[in-house]
Design a protein around this motif. Structure first.
Motif, PDB file in Angstrom:
ATOM      1  N   GLY A  84       0.839  -1.198   0.000  1.00 41.82           N
ATOM      2  CA  GLY A  84       0.000   0.000   0.000  1.00 41.82           C
ATOM      3  C   GLY A  84       0.872   1.245   0.000  1.00 41.82           C
ATOM      4  O   GLY A  84       0.589   2.227  -0.694  1.00 41.82           O
ATOM      5  N   MET A  85       1.963   1.215   0.778  1.00 40.54           N
ATOM      6  CA  MET A  85       2.862   2.379   0.843  1.00 40.54           C
ATOM      7  C   MET A  85       3.540   2.635  -0.506  1.00 40.54           C
ATOM      8  O   MET A  85       3.800   3.789  -0.860  1.00 40.54           O
ATOM      9  N   ASP A 179      -7.911   7.092  -0.212  1.00 37.73           N
ATOM     10  CA  ASP A 179      -7.450   5.808   0.319  1.00 37.73           C
ATOM     11  C   ASP A 179      -8.692   5.081   0.828  1.00 37.73           C
ATOM     12  O   ASP A 179      -9.287   5.465   1.836  1.00 37.73           O
ATOM     13  N   SER A 201      -4.488  -0.357   0.404  1.00 40.32           N
ATOM     14  CA  SER A 201      -3.571  -1.347   0.923  1.00 40.32           C
ATOM     15  C   SER A 201      -4.313  -2.665   0.724  1.00 40.32           C
ATOM     16  O   SER A 201      -5.252  -2.980   1.467  1.00 40.32           O
ATOM     17  N   THR A 203      -3.254  -5.398   1.298  1.00 36.41           N
ATOM     18  CA  THR A 203      -2.861  -6.203   2.455  1.00 36.41           C
ATOM     19  C   THR A 203      -4.049  -6.477   3.373  1.00 36.41           C
ATOM     20  O   THR A 203      -4.087  -7.492   4.061  1.00 36.41           O
ATOM     21  N   LYS A 204      -5.018  -5.546   3.369  1.00 36.42           N
ATOM     22  CA  LYS A 204      -6.114  -5.583   4.346  1.00 36.42           C
ATOM     23  C   LYS A 204      -7.308  -6.377   3.806  1.00 36.42           C
ATOM     24  O   LYS A 204      -7.157  -7.540   3.490  1.00 36.42           O
TER      25      LYS A 204
HETATM   26  C1  LIG Z   1      -5.412   3.178   5.535  1.00 37.09           C
HETATM   27  C2  LIG Z   1      -4.111   2.557   5.162  1.00 37.09           C
HETATM   28  N1  LIG Z   1      -3.503   2.914   4.024  1.00 37.09           N
HETATM   29  C3  LIG Z   1      -2.307   2.409   3.654  1.00 37.09           C
HETATM   30  C4  LIG Z   1      -1.651   1.499   4.451  1.00 37.09           C
HETATM   31  C5  LIG Z   1      -0.290   0.972   4.028  1.00 37.09           C
HETATM   32  O1  LIG Z   1      -0.428  -0.290   3.477  1.00 37.09           O
HETATM   33  P1  LIG Z   1       0.745  -1.406   3.417  1.00 37.09           P
HETATM   34  O2  LIG Z   1       1.003  -1.833   4.830  1.00 37.09           O
HETATM   35  O3  LIG Z   1       0.136  -2.454   2.553  1.00 37.09           O
HETATM   36  O4  LIG Z   1       1.920  -0.765   2.809  1.00 37.09           O
HETATM   37  C6  LIG Z   1      -2.237   1.077   5.653  1.00 37.09           C
HETATM   38  C7  LIG Z   1      -1.552   0.106   6.514  1.00 37.09           C
HETATM   39  O5  LIG Z   1      -1.975  -0.175   7.616  1.00 37.09           O
HETATM   40  C8  LIG Z   1      -3.501   1.629   6.017  1.00 37.09           C
HETATM   41  O6  LIG Z   1      -4.101   1.294   7.169  1.00 37.09           O
END
Ligand SMILES: Cc1ncc(COP(=O)(O)O)c(C=O)c1O
Length: 384
Positions: A84-85, A179, A201, A203-204
């Motif tokens: 996500g970052m 986001d 992200s 990931t979530k």
């Molecule tokens: C709202 C939100 N955006 C972006 C990110 C960053 O994502 P990643 O950990 O996949 O890089 C997070 C991570 O917790 C998040 O909560």
């Protein structure tokens, strides 16, 4: 892939389907004899020339399948990233030096750190706002280049009035990035409301099983898509094909998981509200939450993260987090398993977030099992 195109595995147009069906149908191989029903994990760094892809940093069929599935929900075209970052960094990297960004005062610590870095280095001028204060946002976007919205915010769960602020920003040519990690496209679709880009992200919730780190950007602006695609090629923040395959498998059940997790979250938020060990519960689904009316006006749900403040301060909140047996004491959110943590155990958390705030990511377990576990953990502070 554009949302008005057909799903790749049949000539059925994805737009004729509801989101729960789109996300199952999108990103499949063509239906030829003996073809697999799933896109394979494309483990190749290079491809026979001449061809469309050319090299493994430029494209990969497993990425494309995942991108198609996300596009089927968010609309537009999607690029997936290594995290996500990486997606957020790619977006900020295409802004010209000195760009004025209006951003929420509260938000994911990584995003906040990146914005601060951009500000400190003179790359950008950041105007921080209370993203739920529509009047303040409307005032501050004048003359800005980008409105950066995270909604609901992590972990304060403030809700932005997306239809109003996106329309206002677009009417004065301010770009809008949202986001959408906390809400997911099952709950809100910012591109439909006029936003320029949607970031996740993955990931979530989209991957949903706490087993990969990935990110994405979706946009309907083909020029912007081209620029971002070039940046991904050159910066090289590409995702691994295996991770994309895992995420693709996870996204198939996004609709089901969100339904269950959100209904669990609402029930737990209601019970937490009247628990004697709790000072305050934040969940936009609660009728007396300050963000309920805004959320109910356009969102198709309230998400599955509940934040609450424990009586007795940070020590009491830490003891609660360590006392659970079903809910795991861990950071992150969006998986099938419930997780919680006191956010201020991270030094990067904003001073605007109370030190006794616990963020609970509600999973899909049986709600009575979750409540028994949470209730027994909440007995801990008073026992000390
Ligand atoms: C709202 C939100 N955006 C972006 C990110 C960053 O994502 P990643 O950990 O996949 O890089 C997070 C991570 O917790 C998040 O909560």
């Amino acid at each position: 892939m554009h949302e008005n195109q057909s799903s790749s595995h049949s000539d059925l147009p994805l737009t004729s389907l509801a989101p729960n069906s789109r996300v199952v149908a999108a990103g499949r191989p063509a239906r030829t004899e003996d073809a697999g029903v799933n896109t394979p994990i494309d483990l190749n760094s290079t491809y026979i020339a001449p061809g469309q892809v050319g090299y493994g940093r430029y494209g990969n069929q497993t990425w494309s399948a995942l991108e198609e599935a996300i596009s089927s929900l968010e609309g537009g075209e999607t690029l997936v990233y290594a995290s996500g970052m990486a997606a957020i960094s790619a977006m900020l990297s295409i802004l010209p030096k000195g760009a004025v960004i209006v951003a929420s005062r509260n938000g994911y610590t990584g995003t906040m750190a990146l914005l601060k870095k951009a500000q400190d280095s003179g790359m950008a001028e950041v105007r921080y706002v209370d993203i739920a204060d529509t009047q303040e946002v409307l005032q501050e976007i004048k003359g800005a280049m980008l409105l950066w919205i995270e909604s609901p915010t992590n972990p304060a769960l403030e809700v932005a009035d997306l239809p109003t602020i996106i329309a206002a920003a677009k009417s004065i040519n301010v770009g809008v990035a949202v986001d959408n990690t906390f809400a997911t496209p099952m709950v809100q679709q910012p591109l439909e409301l006029g936003a320029d880009v949607v970031i996740h992200s993955l990931t979530k919730y989209i991957s949903g099983h706490s087993d990969v780190i990935l990110g994405s950007i979706s946009t309907r602006d083909s020029a912007l898509y081209g620029r971002l695609s070039d940046v991904r090629k050159l910066a090289g923040a590409i995702p691994g094909p295996f991770e994309c395959w895992i995420a693709l498998r996870g996204i198939r059940t996004l609709g089901l998981r969100m339904e269950r997790a959100q209904s669990n979250a609402l029930e737990l938020a209601r019970r937490l509200e009247s628990h004697p060990a709790i000072e305050r519960v934040r969940y936009p689904g609660l009728p007396n939450d300050p963000h309920h009316a805004t959320a109910a006006s356009f969102m198709k749900g309230f998400g599955a993260v509940v934040s609450f403040e424990v009586k007795g301060g940070p020590e009491a909140a830490d003891r609660v987090c360590q006392a659970s047996r079903l809910v795991a004491f861990a950071t992150s959110l969006g998986g099938v398993e419930s997780l919680w943590e006191r956010r201020h155990r991270w030094s990067a958390e904003s001073p605007t977030i109370p030190t006794n705030l616990v963020r609970l990511s509600v999973g899909i377990e049986d709600v009575e099992d979750l409540w028994r576990d949470i209730d027994q953990a909440l007995q801990m502070p008073s026992r000390e």
